[in-house]
Design a protein around this motif. Sequence first.
Motif, short mmCIF file in Angstrom:
data_model
loop_
_atom_site.label_atom_id
_atom_site.label_comp_id
_atom_site.label_asym_id
_atom_site.label_seq_id
_atom_site.Cartn_x
_atom_site.Cartn_y
_atom_site.Cartn_z
N LEU A 1 10.64 14.11 61.21
CA LEU A 1 11.64 13.09 60.73
C LEU A 1 12.09 13.83 59.56
CD1 LEU A 1 12.47 10.33 60.16
CD2 LEU A 1 10.02 9.61 59.27
N TYR A 2 13.46 13.56 59.49
CA TYR A 2 13.91 14.45 58.24
C TYR A 2 14.88 13.33 57.58
CZ TYR A 2 13.27 18.76 60.84
OH TYR A 2 12.57 19.81 61.81
N LYS A 3 14.84 13.78 56.32
CA LYS A 3 15.87 12.69 55.23
C LYS A 3 17.23 13.23 55.51
CE LYS A 3 16.16 11.45 50.72
NZ LYS A 3 15.56 11.22 49.10
N VAL A 4 18.09 12.30 55.31
CA VAL A 4 19.71 12.65 55.46
C VAL A 4 20.46 11.84 54.41
CG1 VAL A 4 21.57 11.90 56.83
CG2 VAL A 4 19.57 12.41 58.08
N GLU A 5 21.20 12.94 53.77
CA GLU A 5 22.09 12.65 52.67
C GLU A 5 23.22 12.87 52.76
OE1 GLU A 5 20.18 14.08 49.12
OE2 GLU A 5 18.45 12.55 48.95
N ASN A 6 24.19 12.12 52.52
CA ASN A 6 25.64 12.83 52.70
C ASN A 6 25.98 13.16 53.96
OD1 ASN A 6 26.15 11.77 50.03
ND2 ASN A 6 25.73 13.70 49.03
N ASP A 7 25.35 12.71 55.27
CA ASP A 7 25.65 13.02 56.67
C ASP A 7 24.98 14.57 56.63
OD1 ASP A 7 26.48 10.74 57.19
OD2 ASP A 7 28.49 11.18 57.12
N THR A 8 24.06 14.97 55.76
CA THR A 8 23.39 16.30 55.96
C THR A 8 21.92 16.24 56.05
OG1 THR A 8 25.12 17.16 54.52
CG2 THR A 8 23.17 18.55 54.77
N VAL A 9 21.44 16.68 56.98
CA VAL A 9 20.02 16.65 57.59
C VAL A 9 19.24 17.72 56.46
CG1 VAL A 9 18.36 17.10 59.23
CG2 VAL A 9 20.50 16.14 59.65
N GLU B 1 28.49 11.89 63.89
CA GLU B 1 29.75 11.56 64.08
C GLU B 1 29.89 10.19 64.62
OE1 GLU B 1 33.78 12.86 66.48
OE2 GLU B 1 32.02 14.12 66.56
N GLU B 2 28.86 9.90 65.71
CA GLU B 2 28.84 8.82 66.37
C GLU B 2 28.14 7.74 65.72
OE1 GLU B 2 30.64 8.37 69.02
OE2 GLU B 2 31.52 10.35 69.13
N LYS B 3 27.05 8.09 64.97
CA LYS B 3 26.21 7.33 64.12
C LYS B 3 25.42 6.57 65.19
CE LYS B 3 28.89 7.02 59.82
NZ LYS B 3 27.86 8.13 59.38
N GLU B 4 24.92 7.09 66.22
CA GLU B 4 23.83 6.47 67.04
C GLU B 4 23.12 7.65 67.70
OE1 GLU B 4 26.91 6.24 70.91
OE2 GLU B 4 26.83 4.69 69.58
#
Length: 432
Positions: A200-208, A234-237
């Motif tokens: 499980l990774y944190k995502v900020e500004n669409d960056t893992v 891109e797909e947000k799913e």
Amino acid sequence: MKTHFLRPRDVPELQIWAEVFIFTALALGLPVLFNAEDPFWTEGGFSWPVLGPLLVSLRYGFSKGFISILCLLVGQLFLLQANILSPQSDFNINAMIGYIIVIMITGEFRDVWERTNQQQSIQLEYVTDRLETFTRQYHLINSSHDRIEQMLAGHTLSLRESLQAVRTSIGLLKERRLDSAAQKIIDLFVEYGLLERAGLYKVENDTVLEPPLASIGQMGQIAENDPLILAMIEEKELVSVKDAKTALGISKYHMAIPLIDVNNTIYGAILVERVQFFALKNTTLTLLAVMAGHIGDLLRHEITNPVMTYEESPYFIRQVKRANKEAKRYNIPSQLLKIKANNITDKSTQLMSYLSEARRGLDIYLYDNQNQVLLLLMPLADELEKAGFIARMNTWCKERTGNTLAELDIVIEQQLALPISSDDIKRLVSLS
């Protein structure tokens, strides 16, 4: 001594030559012994001495038969020249050439038959070997399937149960931040998604961002241009190796699961490097995607009380939007009811309070106590379950108050099956 009469290819070479010379010697000696006046059988219609080389040719092929007939002819010429045979014996050269041709044809026929037989034997061995391999693999898969069924028999992958577990687990956390809830979240996905190695990774500004907040197994370094991660952003799913959108590149991951709220904001991502093969089916992928969406909402909004007051209507709206999105994207049925008491009495207040107490596990209520208006969001409920709930509500009303809903002037103003439009959501939640 073990005989190999029915399997010429297994006969030792020494025994073969012994049989060749024995049959040739018999074909040469027996006519001289029993028919010395005409040992070549030129007057009997058939040259019986040729029978020995013929048997050799049929049994051992062209080369052995040809050698046998030549030895027979040379032997007969030798006996004739040595005056062992009577001088009147006629050595018919034309007949002998014919017999040589017959032996050659017979030997060639046997050789062709032997090659065909060997080829068919090789094919039979190959087919037999493949059948044994297939049988072993079939029994292995069958036993594995039985073990899987036994393993899952007490743990059905129920979407309703998984969402209830998500809500319970996240609701018990003191701090509902991604870093503090990471281990609890990854445990839920391991349990319901059958993950073997994931992080499980944190995502900020669409960056893992690395390193992982929690993981199961040893995770490798993230590839910046991994096609599965790019498709997820891109797909947000949820995306998996089964999706066509990821076919343009080779990914090290089997799944990428975004923790995303109803406003399409990604807070975290679960990257799965290894998963059990039977988990990559549509029902399991849908379950994980819906779980991730609900976790994203729970991390973003701290209100988890399933019975909300009018002041908490913004959160109720977000829950309706979440169910509406799942109905559009995954065809997951949900129902939205609006119940109103046109005549406020003690009995109507009693029934409305009981409805709040008898709430189903995943249902979310928005209740205006002053005006006695109740909105019911019934996730994962189809038309049949909605009809059953309405029937039970009439039964409860009769048992609790002694009157029917119609007698208490309690009506169901709206019955909507999601998905619906945003305008309908705003109009219903206005509680007017």
